[in-house]
Scaffold this motif. Structure first.
Motif, PDB file in Angstrom:
ATOM      1  N   ARG A  34      43.763  42.376  42.978  1.00 28.76           N
ATOM      2  CA  ARG A  34      44.248  43.735  43.221  1.00 28.76           C
ATOM      3  C   ARG A  34      45.759  43.814  43.409  1.00 28.76           C
ATOM      4  O   ARG A  34      46.366  44.879  43.233  1.00 28.76           O
ATOM      5  CB  ARG A  34      43.561  44.310  44.455  1.00 28.76           C
ATOM      6  CG  ARG A  34      42.045  44.378  44.342  1.00 28.76           C
ATOM      7  CD  ARG A  34      41.411  44.924  45.617  1.00 28.76           C
ATOM      8  NE  ARG A  34      41.690  44.065  46.767  1.00 28.76           N
ATOM      9  CZ  ARG A  34      42.196  44.516  47.922  1.00 28.76           C
ATOM     10  NH1 ARG A  34      42.476  45.785  48.063  1.00 28.76           N
ATOM     11  NH2 ARG A  34      42.406  43.677  48.918  1.00 28.76           N
ATOM     12  N   GLN A  61      52.998  44.575  44.475  1.00 31.08           N
ATOM     13  CA  GLN A  61      52.303  45.719  43.907  1.00 31.08           C
ATOM     14  C   GLN A  61      50.851  45.643  44.343  1.00 31.08           C
ATOM     15  O   GLN A  61      50.162  44.661  44.048  1.00 31.08           O
ATOM     16  CB  GLN A  61      52.399  45.706  42.381  1.00 31.08           C
ATOM     17  CG  GLN A  61      51.681  46.859  41.711  1.00 31.08           C
ATOM     18  CD  GLN A  61      52.354  48.192  41.982  1.00 31.08           C
ATOM     19  OE1 GLN A  61      53.561  48.338  41.818  1.00 31.08           O
ATOM     20  NE2 GLN A  61      51.556  49.175  42.390  1.00 31.08           N
ATOM     21  N   GLY A  69      47.057  47.491  44.536  1.00 34.15           N
ATOM     22  CA  GLY A  69      46.198  48.496  43.955  1.00 34.15           C
ATOM     23  C   GLY A  69      44.792  48.396  44.508  1.00 34.15           C
ATOM     24  O   GLY A  69      44.436  47.424  45.188  1.00 34.15           O
ATOM     25  N   ARG A  70      43.989  49.406  44.221  1.00 38.61           N
ATOM     26  CA  ARG A  70      42.591  49.468  44.704  1.00 38.61           C
ATOM     27  C   ARG A  70      42.533  49.152  46.193  1.00 38.61           C
ATOM     28  O   ARG A  70      41.715  48.343  46.651  1.00 38.61           O
ATOM     29  CB  ARG A  70      41.712  48.530  43.902  1.00 38.61           C
ATOM     30  CG  ARG A  70      41.491  49.002  42.464  1.00 38.61           C
ATOM     31  CD  ARG A  70      40.556  48.073  41.713  1.00 38.61           C
ATOM     32  NE  ARG A  70      41.249  46.880  41.258  1.00 38.61           N
ATOM     33  CZ  ARG A  70      40.694  45.665  41.236  1.00 38.61           C
ATOM     34  NH1 ARG A  70      39.469  45.476  41.666  1.00 38.61           N
ATOM     35  NH2 ARG A  70      41.375  44.637  40.776  1.00 38.61           N
ATOM     36  N   SER A 114      47.413  53.104  45.436  1.00 37.70           N
ATOM     37  CA  SER A 114      48.341  51.999  45.204  1.00 37.70           C
ATOM     38  C   SER A 114      49.611  52.176  46.021  1.00 37.70           C
ATOM     39  O   SER A 114      49.989  53.305  46.365  1.00 37.70           O
ATOM     40  CB  SER A 114      48.708  51.925  43.717  1.00 37.70           C
ATOM     41  OG  SER A 114      47.580  51.736  42.911  1.00 37.70           O
ATOM     42  N   ARG A 129      53.654  50.036  46.377  1.00 38.56           N
ATOM     43  CA  ARG A 129      54.519  48.940  45.987  1.00 38.56           C
ATOM     44  C   ARG A 129      55.479  48.649  47.128  1.00 38.56           C
ATOM     45  O   ARG A 129      56.297  49.494  47.496  1.00 38.56           O
ATOM     46  CB  ARG A 129      55.330  49.280  44.738  1.00 38.56           C
ATOM     47  CG  ARG A 129      56.113  48.101  44.178  1.00 38.56           C
ATOM     48  CD  ARG A 129      57.130  48.562  43.164  1.00 38.56           C
ATOM     49  NE  ARG A 129      57.598  47.485  42.311  1.00 38.56           N
ATOM     50  CZ  ARG A 129      58.737  47.544  41.615  1.00 38.56           C
ATOM     51  NH1 ARG A 129      59.500  48.622  41.676  1.00 38.56           N
ATOM     52  NH2 ARG A 129      59.091  46.538  40.843  1.00 38.56           N
TER      53      ARG A 129
END
Length: 126
Positions: free
Chosen positions: A70, A85, A87-88, A17, A19
């Protein structure tokens, strides 16, 4: 005119991940709050593509199909900051990520916003 500066990029392994943040300046926060904002990305040899767009108060957002749940775009208007943000992450997410702003949402949708940041690089390794 609003100036935009991205940060938060870096190298991460697949599945990880990150940000991203984009801080605005050059205007008062209540002027910043009138801008629609978005994240775009570009890899060498390819056109810049929209990743996620967000309305002025964050009341609505649009995501590209490849996001597939995601990523989450958000904004903090008093802090004049836009977030993404992620992720994955997969290697296909490797790109330079740019934030952008425009007073007209259709310009963001068309990929021709008035204001761009300088970009932050994201590298996802397998």
């Amino acid at each position: 005119q609003v100036q935009l500066v991205e940060s938060g990029g870096g190298s991460v392994q697949a599945g990880g991940s990150l940000r991203l943040s984009c801080v605005g300046s050059g205007v008062q926060w209540y002027t910043y709050a009138y801008y629609y904002m978005g994240w775009f990305r570009q890899t060498p040899g390819k056109e810049r593509e929209a990743v996620a767009l967000i309305y002025t108060s964050g009341e609505a957002a649009w995501y590209a199909d490849f996001v597939q749940g995601r990523f989450t775009i958000s904004r903090d208007n008093p802090k004049m900051t836009l977030y993404l943000q992620m992720g994955r992450l997969t290697p296909d997410d490797t790109a330079m990520y740019y934030c952008a702003a425009d007073a007209n949402f259709s310009n963001l949708q068309a990929g021709v916003p008035s204001f761009w940041g300088q970009g932050t690089q994201v590298v996802v390794s397998s």
